[in-house]
Design an enzyme around this catalytic site. Structure first.
Site, PDB file in Angstrom:
ATOM      1  N   SER A 199       0.840  -1.192   0.000  1.00  0.00           N
ATOM      2  CA  SER A 199       0.000   0.000   0.000  1.00  0.00           C
ATOM      3  C   SER A 199       0.877   1.245   0.000  1.00  0.00           C
ATOM      4  CB  SER A 199      -0.908  -0.015   1.236  1.00  0.00           C
ATOM      5  OG  SER A 199      -1.822   1.049   1.195  1.00  0.00           O
ATOM      6  N   ASP A 200       0.331   2.330  -0.522  1.00  0.00           N
ATOM      7  CA  ASP A 200       1.033   3.609  -0.507  1.00  0.00           C
ATOM      8  C   ASP A 200      -0.005   4.725  -0.448  1.00  0.00           C
ATOM      9  OD1 ASP A 200       3.974   4.575  -0.921  1.00  0.00           O
ATOM     10  OD2 ASP A 200       2.714   6.005  -1.998  1.00  0.00           O
TER      11      ASP A 200
END
Length: 190
Positions: free
Chosen positions: A68-69
Site C-alpha cells: 500500500s502507498d
C-alpha cells in the site's frame, strides 16, 4: 491456509489489519520507489503499492502479499513527507482552510495474479493560525507523514470534514481491502 504478508513497515497499516483480526507477518520492501513522469496521484499510489507488493511476493510466491502507498495531493501537486520544520510549516499553511485529496493505493499479489485499486478521500482543513501550526509541529507528528499530518493522532484537530474513507486517510482502505482479500481466501481470524 495461505500465508498473508503485509509489505509495509507502517505501524498504522499494521494496527488496521490487527483491528480487523487478520493473522499476517510483515516483510518490508527494499525496492527503490520509481514513479513514471506524468502520472496522476491515483496512478502513482497504485504503481508504488504494486512495486512494494511484487518485491516481497518475488521472495514468497506461495503467500498473499499486500502492498500500500498513500499520498496527499493539493491542486494536482503531490505532497510528500516533510524533511524539516520549514517544509512541514509550508505544507500545513498551504492546506489551511482548503480541501485536499488523500489517495491510498493497494496492490495484492498472489498466485491468482496482481490486482490494484485506490481510494480517494477529500479532506477539508480548518483555517489554521500560526499558533495552531507551531503547536502541531511541536507534537512531532508531521515528520513521517505525507502532507505533514496524521488524521488519527493529534492532527485530528486540523480536520474540519472528510468525504470518503477515513481508513484510507490513515493508510489503508480497510473495507475494500477486506473484500478483495476475501475473494482470494484471506479472511479475518474469528
Amino acid at each position: 491456509m495461505k500465508s498473508f504478508i503485509l509489505a509495509s513497515g507502517s505501524p498504522r497499516r499494521k494496527e488496521l489489519l490487527e483491528q480487523a483480526h487478520y493473522s499476517f507477518s510483515i516483510q518490508t520492501s527494499a525496492v527503490e520507489e520509481i514513479v513514471k513522469e506524468g502520472l496522476s496521484p491515483a496512478e502513482v499510489v497504485q504503481q508504488l503499492a504494486k512495486q512494494k507488493a511484487e518485491d516481497v511476493w518475488s521472495k514468497a510466491k506461495d503467500a498473499v502479499v499486500l502492498g500500500s502507498d498513500t499520498v496527499v495531493a493539493f491542486e494536482d501537486k503531490i505532497l510528500g513527507k516533510p524533511e524539516n520544520e520549514e517544509e512541514a510549516k509550508a505544507m500545513l499553511q498551504m492546506l489551511s482552510g482548503h480541501t485536499h485529496s488523500v489517495y491510498t493505493g493497494v496492490a495484492i499479489c498472489s498466485q491468482e495474479g496482481v490486482m490494484t485499486f485506490y481510494e480517494k478521500t477529500d479532506v477539508e482543513f480548518y483555517s489554521l493560525s500560526e499558533e495552531d501550526i507551531r503547536m502541531y509541529i511541536r507534537s512531532g507528528e508531521p515528520f513521517d507523514k505525507a502532507g505533514s499530518y496524521g488524521i488519527q493522532g493529534f492532527g485530528a484537530f486540523l480536520v474540519k470534514r472528510i468525504v470518503g474513507d477515513y481508513f484510507a486517510v490513515v493508510g489503508l482502505p480497510l473495507a475494500r481491502t477486506m473484500r478483495e482479500l476475501k475473494k482470494i481466501g484471506i479472511t479475518p481470524n474469528m
